[in-house]
Write a protein that holds these residues in place. Structure first.
Motif, PDB file in Angstrom:
ATOM      1  N   PHE A 148       0.821  -1.209   0.000  1.00  0.00           N
ATOM      2  CA  PHE A 148       0.000   0.000   0.000  1.00  0.00           C
ATOM      3  C   PHE A 148       0.860   1.267   0.000  1.00  0.00           C
ATOM      4  N   VAL A 149       2.180   1.106  -0.130  1.00  0.00           N
ATOM      5  CA  VAL A 149       3.095   2.248  -0.097  1.00  0.00           C
ATOM      6  C   VAL A 149       3.646   2.495  -1.497  1.00  0.00           C
ATOM      7  N   THR A 150       3.471   3.702  -2.002  1.00  0.00           N
ATOM      8  CA  THR A 150       4.065   4.104  -3.268  1.00  0.00           C
ATOM      9  C   THR A 150       5.522   4.486  -3.031  1.00  0.00           C
ATOM     10  N   LEU A 151       6.434   3.907  -3.798  1.00  0.00           N
ATOM     11  CA  LEU A 151       7.860   4.129  -3.558  1.00  0.00           C
ATOM     12  C   LEU A 151       8.218   5.606  -3.578  1.00  0.00           C
ATOM     13  N   SER A 152       7.642   6.368  -4.501  1.00  0.00           N
ATOM     14  CA  SER A 152       7.981   7.784  -4.611  1.00  0.00           C
ATOM     15  C   SER A 152       7.458   8.605  -3.438  1.00  0.00           C
ATOM     16  N   SER A 153       6.726   7.972  -2.531  1.00  0.00           N
ATOM     17  CA  SER A 153       6.283   8.655  -1.308  1.00  0.00           C
ATOM     18  C   SER A 153       7.172   8.319  -0.121  1.00  0.00           C
ATOM     19  N   LEU A 154       8.139   7.442  -0.321  1.00  0.00           N
ATOM     20  CA  LEU A 154       8.865   6.824   0.788  1.00  0.00           C
ATOM     21  C   LEU A 154      10.039   7.686   1.261  1.00  0.00           C
ATOM     22  N   MET A 155      10.121   7.859   2.582  1.00  0.00           N
ATOM     23  CA  MET A 155      11.251   8.517   3.224  1.00  0.00           C
ATOM     24  C   MET A 155      11.700   7.630   4.375  1.00  0.00           C
ATOM     25  N   VAL A 156      12.969   7.220   4.373  1.00  0.00           N
ATOM     26  CA  VAL A 156      13.481   6.234   5.327  1.00  0.00           C
ATOM     27  C   VAL A 156      14.729   6.779   6.015  1.00  0.00           C
ATOM     28  N   ARG A 157      14.859   6.498   7.300  1.00  0.00           N
ATOM     29  CA  ARG A 157      16.093   6.864   7.997  1.00  0.00           C
ATOM     30  C   ARG A 157      17.269   6.148   7.332  1.00  0.00           C
ATOM     31  N   ARG A 158      18.297   6.895   7.017  1.00  0.00           N
ATOM     32  CA  ARG A 158      19.423   6.311   6.286  1.00  0.00           C
ATOM     33  C   ARG A 158      20.079   5.178   7.067  1.00  0.00           C
TER      34      ARG A 158
END
Length: 291
Positions: A148-158
């Motif tokens: 349900f997550v669009t990759l271009s919406s994703l922000m992840v702790r490095r």
């Protein structure tokens, strides 16, 4: 304020690339660094990237696929957070500011948002919506049922992407889902925004049209996640539902192109989990579509 590296893999993307890049530089809060990995483009993509000068950290490599390109971007990133954007998608101006705000208000490792489908979306809904505030404990189970997550919406702790050998694997079309499941299985905390802050471009020649291959990959990703320590703790019933659901989803995708294939895949899904009314309805509609 948290720093953000934006990673954009590019392969023969000249048609939409400028619009994508402009959407990054039109953010209310500017990204700390924008990293573009040109994955062996043979069109004018590299020239477009170079036209932005030192606003972009650009890397050019021999064609190795989108997973390798994203991994190269992660390796080059230096910021607290990594945000991903595909070369044909578009961010709304408030995308980063809203996510940075949410990241600051919550103990989160992953922040995502809803997306608005455009282009040639065929039979999908206009909004790829997420429920308000997905509970962290439920994300792994929900992801097993569907991405349900669009990759271009994703922000992840490095630090989450550089620890424990977490990276994109070469699974064209589902590599993002595979990454999300592995993050969730290892205890990453997810936080979702309901606003559609990304425009996701559907193209008629997309990977999702490779129906048989995508069906195989969907099952592979789910079955791999079920073999993790967290996946093995799930009930036999849920495990059957999760694999059956991927076959049912594949049947739904193939139905506009082949009602016969859809029918057999719905039946295959029902063999694994015969209590799915959606699959029953899909099988009936597919059979009627043949007549």
């Amino acid at each position: 304020m948290s720093s953000v590296s934006v990673i954009i893999p590019v392969y023969n993307a000249e048609r939409y690339l400028k619009e994508t890049l402009d959407s990054v530089f039109q953010q209310e809060i500017a990204a700390t660094e924008v990293i573009v990995i040109d994955d062996g483009s043979t069109d004018g993509s590299w020239g477009i990237v170079q036209s932005y000068g030192d606003r972009i950290r650009s890397v050019r490599q021999a064609n190795a696929g989108v997973a390798a390109a994203r991994n190269a971007g992660i390796a080059a990133a230096t910021c607290d957070w990594v945000a991903f954007l595909d070369s044909d998608d578009i961010w709304e101006p408030e995308k980063l500011s809203r996510q940075i705000q949410v990241a600051g208000d919550n103990v989160a490792d992953v922040v995502y948002c809803s997306a608005r489908n455009f282009g040639q979306p065929e039979h999908v809904a206009e909004i790829r919506a997420n429920e308000d505030g997905v509970p962290p404990d439920d994300v792994f189970r929900r992801l097993l049922m569907d991405n349900f997550v669009t990759l271009s919406s994703l922000m992840v702790r490095r630090e989450r992407l550089t620890a424990e050998d977490v990276c994109f694997r070469k699974l064209d079309g589902v590599e993002d889902w595979d990454l999300l499941l592995r993050l969730a299985a290892r205890g990453a905390v997810f936080c979702g925004l309901s606003e559609p802050l990304v425009r996701y471009r559907w193209l008629s020649g997309s990977l999702s049209k490779r129906h048989a291959e995508m069906k195989r990959l969907r099952l592979h990703v789910v079955e791999s996640a079920l073999q993790t320590q967290r996946g093995r703790k799930l009930s036999w019933m849920f495990r059957r539902k999760a694999t059956a659901n991927q076959i049912r989803n594949s049947a739904w995708f193939v139905s506009p192109d082949s009602s016969l294939t859809a029918f057999f895949w719905y039946v295959e899904s029902l063999i694994r989990w015969p209590f799915d009314r959606i699959a029953v309805t899909g099988a009936v509609k597919s059979m009627l579509g043949r007549s």
